[in-house]
Scaffold this motif. Structure first.
Motif, mmCIF file in Angstrom:
data_model
loop_
_atom_site.group_PDB
_atom_site.id
_atom_site.type_symbol
_atom_site.label_atom_id
_atom_site.label_comp_id
_atom_site.label_asym_id
_atom_site.label_seq_id
_atom_site.Cartn_x
_atom_site.Cartn_y
_atom_site.Cartn_z
ATOM 1 N N ALA A 10 36.842 35.183 36.053
ATOM 2 C CA ALA A 10 36.694 36.607 35.733
ATOM 3 C C ALA A 10 35.642 37.285 36.612
ATOM 4 C CB ALA A 10 36.381 36.792 34.247
ATOM 5 N N PRO A 11 34.410 36.761 36.705
ATOM 6 C CA PRO A 11 33.428 37.392 37.600
ATOM 7 C C PRO A 11 33.877 37.385 39.061
ATOM 8 C CG PRO A 11 32.344 35.895 36.072
ATOM 9 C CD PRO A 11 33.817 35.653 35.939
ATOM 10 N N TYR A 12 34.589 36.332 39.460
ATOM 11 C CA TYR A 12 35.093 36.243 40.840
ATOM 12 C C TYR A 12 36.001 37.434 41.150
ATOM 13 C CZ TYR A 12 37.401 34.019 44.897
ATOM 14 O OH TYR A 12 37.910 33.731 46.142
ATOM 15 N N LEU A 13 36.884 37.770 40.221
ATOM 16 C CA LEU A 13 37.812 38.874 40.449
ATOM 17 C C LEU A 13 37.123 40.229 40.294
ATOM 18 C CD1 LEU A 13 41.002 37.529 38.625
ATOM 19 C CD2 LEU A 13 40.556 37.593 41.083
ATOM 20 N N VAL A 14 36.206 40.327 39.337
ATOM 21 C CA VAL A 14 35.456 41.576 39.171
ATOM 22 C C VAL A 14 34.704 41.914 40.450
ATOM 23 C CG1 VAL A 14 33.490 42.625 37.987
ATOM 24 C CG2 VAL A 14 35.256 41.449 36.665
ATOM 25 N N LYS A 15 34.094 40.909 41.046
ATOM 26 C CA LYS A 15 33.330 41.116 42.283
ATOM 27 C C LYS A 15 34.218 41.645 43.396
ATOM 28 C CE LYS A 15 30.166 38.671 45.415
ATOM 29 N NZ LYS A 15 29.517 37.355 45.707
ATOM 30 N N ARG A 16 35.505 41.356 43.317
ATOM 31 C CA ARG A 16 36.441 41.800 44.348
ATOM 32 C C ARG A 16 37.112 43.118 43.985
ATOM 33 N NH1 ARG A 16 35.030 37.056 44.713
ATOM 34 N NH2 ARG A 16 35.117 35.833 46.655
ATOM 35 N N GLY A 17 36.612 43.784 42.958
ATOM 36 C CA GLY A 17 37.047 45.139 42.670
ATOM 37 C C GLY A 17 38.160 45.302 41.663
#
Length: 289
Positions: free
Chosen positions: A77-84
């Protein structure tokens, strides 16, 4: 570089499981759906999130058997959030007396819960479609939603990480249960979804009858050779148009993730997920991804 020996790979896979369990331990077991909105400080389950032009579809994360909406996604989840991305996660398949371990109820009912959740995400974000990313049962259960609950009109992409698309052996499901104690008297009272995921079950026969896919949806399956739950690993692959099947060891022979670690902590799997969600900007996945 020479590949590790068979005993070395076995030890490495066990260490990968330990690392994933330690990652889960960083959030209290009580942090399930009721506490998920607290993640909104980092954009995860932020119901005010507005999809960008670069990523117009919200991503809905679908946990696996014995998982929940928080613990399953501490890495991805944080990985994808970081990518916008606008990222959301749900709990489904709850059974009485098992407050933290979900994905146990009948899969048909779980698909109905996913249907309701997707509608909620669409209403909140104003998006026309979502993309779904699921681990284990969470990569297969959405196919029930797509095929029998009108989900194909609301979903553009489905990414399944180690999904039991054509079933798992009961011994494999038992090994999965052993990695998530305590889960109640699971040996004495098998949860409906476990038997439905068994190879040759009536549920899977109906799900796969007439083809693995439905028109209008793009599918990606991400697998590991060392999956000890859904075996053989090639049974996870889908057949049909607009399908991409990915074996991590084809991208990096040194990858030693097994069934749990591939969903919880594997950066290569995360990178391939991002590639699947945005194929126009995909970049090569390697051992150092």
């Amino acid at each position: 570089m020479r590949q590790p020996s068979v005993p070395a790979r076995s030890i490495c896979r066990r260490l990968a499981v330990v690392a994933a369990v330690l990652a889960l331990a960083s959030v209290p077991l009580g942090a399930s759906a009721a506490q998920a909105p607290r993640q909104s400080s980092s954009g995860w389950n932020d119901w005010s999130c507005a999809p960008s032009a670069a990523h117009p579809r919200p991503v809905v994360l679908v946990h696996g058997t014995f998982g929940n909406s928080v613990d399953n996604w501490l890495g991805l989840a944080p990985y994808l959030v970081k990518r916008g991305y606008c990222v959301f996660s749900l709990d489904y398949g709850q059974l009485p007396g098992r407050p933290f371990f979900h994905g146990l109820g009948p899969i048909e009912k779980s698909a109905e819960q996913l249907d309701e959740y997707v509608d909620k995400v669409l209403a909140a974000t104003g998006a026309r479609e979502v993309d779904l990313v699921g681990h284990s049962q969470g990569g297969m259960m959405p196919r029930q939603y797509l095929k029998f609950h009108g989900g194909a009109d609301k979903v553009d992409k489905l990414v399944g990480i180690a999904p039991p698309n054509h079933g798992a052996t009961l011994s494999g499901l038992t090994r999965l249960a052993d990695q998530f104690p305590p889960i109640g008297d699971i040996a004495d009272e098998i949860a409906p979804s476990l038997l439905q995921q068994k190879e040759g079950s009536a549920f899977l026969k109906k799900l796969n009858e007439g083809g693995d896919t439905v028109p209008g949806v793009s599918y990606t399956v991400i697998t590991t050779r060392y999956d000890e739950v859904v075996t053989p690993y090639k049974s996870q692959f889908l057949d049909g148009p607009d399908v991409k099947n990915v074996l991590l060891q084809d991208l990096c022979p040194l990858n030693i993730s097994e069934h749990v670690a591939i969903g919880l902590a594997d950066r290569m799997a995360f990178h391939e997920t991002a590639n699947a969600l945005d194929p126009e900007h995909a970049t090569p996945t390697g051992c150092l991804s």
